[in-house]
Design a protein around this motif. Structure first.
Motif, PDB file in Angstrom:
ATOM      1  N   CYS A 275      -2.665  10.221   1.528  1.00  0.00           N
ATOM      2  CA  CYS A 275      -2.507  10.036   2.974  1.00  0.00           C
ATOM      3  C   CYS A 275      -2.140   8.586   3.265  1.00  0.00           C
ATOM      4  O   CYS A 275      -2.846   7.666   2.839  1.00  0.00           O
ATOM      5  CB  CYS A 275      -3.813  10.323   3.707  1.00  0.00           C
ATOM      6  SG  CYS A 275      -4.645  11.827   3.210  1.00  0.00           S
ATOM      7  N   ASP A 276      -1.057   8.403   3.987  1.00  0.00           N
ATOM      8  CA  ASP A 276      -0.639   7.054   4.366  1.00  0.00           C
ATOM      9  C   ASP A 276      -0.935   6.844   5.852  1.00  0.00           C
ATOM     10  O   ASP A 276      -0.204   7.334   6.704  1.00  0.00           O
ATOM     11  CB  ASP A 276       0.853   6.857   4.085  1.00  0.00           C
ATOM     12  CG  ASP A 276       1.229   5.381   4.073  1.00  0.00           C
ATOM     13  OD1 ASP A 276       0.362   4.537   4.374  1.00  0.00           O
ATOM     14  OD2 ASP A 276       2.395   5.080   3.767  1.00  0.00           O
ATOM     15  N   GLU A 277      -2.016   6.165   6.137  1.00  0.00           N
ATOM     16  CA  GLU A 277      -2.469   5.925   7.518  1.00  0.00           C
ATOM     17  C   GLU A 277      -2.452   7.207   8.344  1.00  0.00           C
ATOM     18  O   GLU A 277      -1.772   7.299   9.375  1.00  0.00           O
ATOM     19  CB  GLU A 277      -1.601   4.846   8.172  1.00  0.00           C
ATOM     20  CG  GLU A 277      -1.683   3.533   7.435  1.00  0.00           C
ATOM     21  CD  GLU A 277      -1.003   2.410   8.198  1.00  0.00           C
ATOM     22  OE1 GLU A 277      -1.267   2.287   9.402  1.00  0.00           O
ATOM     23  OE2 GLU A 277      -0.219   1.683   7.584  1.00  0.00           O
ATOM     24  N   PRO A 278      -3.243   8.192   7.910  1.00  0.00           N
ATOM     25  CA  PRO A 278      -3.187   9.499   8.577  1.00  0.00           C
ATOM     26  C   PRO A 278      -3.684   9.453  10.015  1.00  0.00           C
ATOM     27  O   PRO A 278      -3.390  10.355  10.791  1.00  0.00           O
ATOM     28  CB  PRO A 278      -4.105  10.375   7.714  1.00  0.00           C
ATOM     29  CG  PRO A 278      -5.044   9.422   7.061  1.00  0.00           C
ATOM     30  CD  PRO A 278      -4.249   8.178   6.827  1.00  0.00           C
TER      31      PRO A 278
ATOM     32  N   LYS B  39       0.829  -1.224   0.000  1.00  0.00           N
ATOM     33  CA  LYS B  39       0.000   0.000   0.000  1.00  0.00           C
ATOM     34  C   LYS B  39       0.858   1.268   0.000  1.00  0.00           C
ATOM     35  O   LYS B  39       0.637   2.169  -0.816  1.00  0.00           O
ATOM     36  CB  LYS B  39      -0.924   0.027   1.245  1.00  0.00           C
ATOM     37  CG  LYS B  39      -1.841  -1.179   1.346  1.00  0.00           C
ATOM     38  CD  LYS B  39      -2.761  -1.085   2.550  1.00  0.00           C
ATOM     39  CE  LYS B  39      -2.051  -1.093   3.895  1.00  0.00           C
ATOM     40  NZ  LYS B  39      -1.266  -2.332   4.161  1.00  0.00           N
ATOM     41  N   SER B  40       1.817   1.315   0.930  1.00  0.00           N
ATOM     42  CA  SER B  40       2.655   2.518   0.982  1.00  0.00           C
ATOM     43  C   SER B  40       3.469   2.642  -0.303  1.00  0.00           C
ATOM     44  O   SER B  40       3.657   3.743  -0.826  1.00  0.00           O
ATOM     45  CB  SER B  40       3.608   2.472   2.177  1.00  0.00           C
ATOM     46  OG  SER B  40       2.877   2.510   3.376  1.00  0.00           O
ATOM     47  N   THR B  41       3.937   1.512  -0.801  1.00  0.00           N
ATOM     48  CA  THR B  41       4.749   1.543  -2.026  1.00  0.00           C
ATOM     49  C   THR B  41       3.955   2.157  -3.178  1.00  0.00           C
ATOM     50  O   THR B  41       4.453   3.037  -3.891  1.00  0.00           O
ATOM     51  CB  THR B  41       5.224   0.119  -2.377  1.00  0.00           C
ATOM     52  OG1 THR B  41       5.908  -0.426  -1.248  1.00  0.00           O
ATOM     53  CG2 THR B  41       6.149   0.123  -3.578  1.00  0.00           C
TER      54      THR B  41
HETATM   55 MG   LIG Z   1       2.395   1.177   4.803  1.00  0.00          MG
END
Ligand SMILES: [Mg+2]
Ligand SMILES: Nc1ncnc2c1ncn2[C@@H]1O[C@H](COP(=O)(O)OP(=O)(O)OP(=O)(O)O)[C@@H](O)[C@H]1O
Length: 225
Positions: free
Chosen positions: A164-167, A44-46
């Motif tokens: 947004c990455d796990e805001p 996901k982050s990638t």
């Molecule tokens: Mg991640």
């Protein structure tokens, strides 16, 4: 507005290759609201970092407004980021020795005067209930307050897309809810594109498009447009 086409991403540790994204495709229109969920390590982050032009895919293409991104051209990447993208991470990543106001002002790219920047940034902080904290040290803010500063910092250059990455990953449920409400209001007000990676199913459910990423494969679950 953003298209990612046949994206793969490999990471290496020594000679060991890890194929983290496998032929990922996604078309995102202006104003879309996507949530991305899936197990830890699923990529996901990638994928978010590739969309944010922070990392280069191993193969495949990324387009912004039908223009193909050249990941080798740092200057053009900078321009795309500046003109299009606001980023928010799990931890607010503010500069802790500066105040909220200073954190916002130094993030602004426009050529306007310092005083005009200051006025705009104060208005943004007012909007998120931080008018009493303009000049506090960031290190003295609560997690929720710091994250609200990070949200408005992502907006100072009026981005067309907010990634947004796990805001809310580092926040309690009340502060988390506030941050999500803030993001949804901003999206409505500015009609920008909003993409939220989350582990929180309630937040995942809010997405008008719901993406699931597992083992580097992307699945679009539903569209509630
Ligand atoms: Mg991640
Ligand atoms: N810079 C890197 N170098 C080597 N491996 C990496 C790098 N970045 C990510 N990875 C690996 O890629 C895989 C996917 O990572 P990613 O951060 O995209 O997962 P994620 O879905 O965001 O997980 P989480 O929900 O835990 O944040 C993981 O196995 C991770 O170890």
């Amino acid at each position: 507005m953003i298209t990612i086409k046949n994206i793969t991403k490999d990471f290496y540790s020594g000679d060991l290759r890890q194929n983290v994204l496998k032929d990922v495709n996604l078309e995102i229109d202006h104003g879309d609201f996507l949530t991305i969920m899936g197990p830890s390590g699923g990529g996901k982050s990638t994928v978010l970092h590739i969309m944010g032009l922070l990392i280069e895919p191993t193969s495949g293409e990324v387009y912004y407004n039908n223009n193909k991104i050249n990941f080798k051209n740092e200057r053009s990447l900078d321009n795309y980021r500046r003109d299009n993208i606001g980023l928010i991470f799990q931890n607010s990543n503010l500069i802790s020795c500066l105040s909220p106001l200073e954190n916002l002002i130094i993030a602004m790219n426009s050529k306007e005067s310092y005083n005009s920047k200051k006025k705009k940034c104060k208005e943004l902080l007012d909007k998120v209930g931080l008018s009493k904290k303009y000049n506090s040290k960031v290190s003295s803010l609560s997690g929720g307050e710091a994250q609200r500063v990070a949200v408005v910092r992502a907006l100072v250059n009026e981005p067309k897309v907010i990634l947004c990455d796990e805001p809310t990953g580092a926040l309690d449920s009340v502060n988390g809810k506030n941050v999500i409400e803030l993001l949804l209001n901003i999206r409505k007000e500015r009609n920008c594109t909003l993409i939220i990676v989350t582990h929180d199913e309630k937040i995942g459910e809010l997405g008008e498009r719901k993406i699931y990423l597992k083992d580097g494969e992307l699945h679009e679950m539903a569209r509630n447009l």
